[in-house]
Design a protein around this motif. Sequence first.
Motif, PDB file in Angstrom:
ATOM      1  N   ASP A  90      -5.514  -0.377  -6.721  1.00 26.30           N
ATOM      2  CA  ASP A  90      -6.061  -0.509  -5.572  1.00 26.30           C
ATOM      3  C   ASP A  90      -5.056   0.050  -4.330  1.00 26.30           C
ATOM      4  O   ASP A  90      -5.323  -0.116  -3.132  1.00 26.30           O
ATOM      5  CB  ASP A  90      -6.604  -1.755  -5.082  1.00 26.30           C
ATOM      6  CG  ASP A  90      -7.845  -2.228  -5.853  1.00 26.30           C
ATOM      7  OD1 ASP A  90      -8.018  -3.368  -6.439  1.00 26.30           O
ATOM      8  OD2 ASP A  90      -8.731  -1.432  -6.018  1.00 26.30           O
ATOM      9  N   THR A  91      -3.780   0.145  -4.823  1.00 30.66           N
ATOM     10  CA  THR A  91      -2.836   0.630  -3.855  1.00 30.66           C
ATOM     11  C   THR A  91      -3.112   1.890  -3.358  1.00 30.66           C
ATOM     12  O   THR A  91      -3.513   2.895  -3.949  1.00 30.66           O
ATOM     13  CB  THR A  91      -1.518   0.631  -4.758  1.00 30.66           C
ATOM     14  OG1 THR A  91      -1.141  -0.760  -5.170  1.00 30.66           O
ATOM     15  CG2 THR A  91      -0.438   1.182  -3.857  1.00 30.66           C
ATOM     16  N   ALA A  92      -3.041   1.929  -1.944  1.00 31.34           N
ATOM     17  CA  ALA A  92      -3.468   3.076  -1.165  1.00 31.34           C
ATOM     18  C   ALA A  92      -3.182   3.035   0.335  1.00 31.34           C
ATOM     19  O   ALA A  92      -3.038   1.704   0.480  1.00 31.34           O
ATOM     20  CB  ALA A  92      -4.885   3.644  -1.559  1.00 31.34           C
ATOM     21  N   VAL A  93      -3.206   3.999   0.948  1.00 30.11           N
ATOM     22  CA  VAL A  93      -3.594   3.821   2.535  1.00 30.11           C
ATOM     23  C   VAL A  93      -5.074   3.622   2.729  1.00 30.11           C
ATOM     24  O   VAL A  93      -6.033   4.486   2.313  1.00 30.11           O
ATOM     25  CB  VAL A  93      -2.957   4.832   3.199  1.00 30.11           C
ATOM     26  CG1 VAL A  93      -3.090   4.691   4.714  1.00 30.11           C
ATOM     27  CG2 VAL A  93      -1.383   4.995   3.085  1.00 30.11           C
ATOM     28  N   TYR A  94      -5.464   2.627   3.625  1.00 35.74           N
ATOM     29  CA  TYR A  94      -6.638   2.369   3.650  1.00 35.74           C
ATOM     30  C   TYR A  94      -7.092   2.823   5.266  1.00 35.74           C
ATOM     31  O   TYR A  94      -6.294   2.253   6.164  1.00 35.74           O
ATOM     32  CB  TYR A  94      -7.226   0.888   3.508  1.00 35.74           C
ATOM     33  CG  TYR A  94      -7.233   0.554   1.756  1.00 35.74           C
ATOM     34  CD1 TYR A  94      -6.169   0.565   1.295  1.00 35.74           C
ATOM     35  CD2 TYR A  94      -8.424   0.351   1.685  1.00 35.74           C
ATOM     36  CE1 TYR A  94      -6.273   0.213  -0.221  1.00 35.74           C
ATOM     37  CE2 TYR A  94      -8.693   0.004  -0.117  1.00 35.74           C
ATOM     38  CZ  TYR A  94      -7.411   0.134  -0.508  1.00 35.74           C
ATOM     39  OH  TYR A  94      -7.612  -0.466  -1.998  1.00 35.74           O
ATOM     40  N   TYR A  95      -8.183   3.431   5.251  1.00 34.08           N
ATOM     41  CA  TYR A  95      -8.519   4.022   6.684  1.00 34.08           C
ATOM     42  C   TYR A  95      -9.915   3.411   6.920  1.00 34.08           C
ATOM     43  O   TYR A  95     -10.847   3.406   5.875  1.00 34.08           O
ATOM     44  CB  TYR A  95      -8.773   5.267   6.682  1.00 34.08           C
ATOM     45  CG  TYR A  95      -7.380   6.051   6.121  1.00 34.08           C
ATOM     46  CD1 TYR A  95      -7.138   6.438   5.171  1.00 34.08           C
ATOM     47  CD2 TYR A  95      -6.665   6.458   7.425  1.00 34.08           C
ATOM     48  CE1 TYR A  95      -5.794   7.163   4.876  1.00 34.08           C
ATOM     49  CE2 TYR A  95      -5.474   6.991   7.195  1.00 34.08           C
ATOM     50  CZ  TYR A  95      -4.833   7.411   5.984  1.00 34.08           C
ATOM     51  OH  TYR A  95      -3.827   8.150   5.605  1.00 34.08           O
TER      52      TYR A  95
END
Length: 127
Positions: A90-95
């Motif tokens: 789930d590691t990510a940049v969330y927008y």
Amino acid sequence: DVQLQASGGGLAQAGGYLRLSCAASGFTFDDYAIGWFRQAPGKEREGVSCIRISDGSTWYADSVKGRFTVSSDNAKNTVYLQMTSLKPEDTAVYYCAAGDYSAIYYDPGADLHYDYWGQGTLVTVSS
């Protein structure tokens, strides 16, 4: 001026939880759907979840179904993404993004249907 402000990212352990917020302004909140997307390093942006503000109907990607919950507080023009049972993937940049639901309806996870985008908030899940 349309603005979407995402916040709430941070570091969590696998199995933990985080809640992201998306504060919207500059447009009629009830007329839109708000989507959450994420982009992990070296990967394409993918749709995670979407909520239609007017009736609260929701959509989730298979990868997060049962773990993530999207909700809205219409009085605050804010959408939340409650993320539980977090995984390292789930590691990510969330927008967060906003779009006309009539355009989004058939494919809520497709970013091309969204008109307005906020800046990202980084979520890092450690194993």
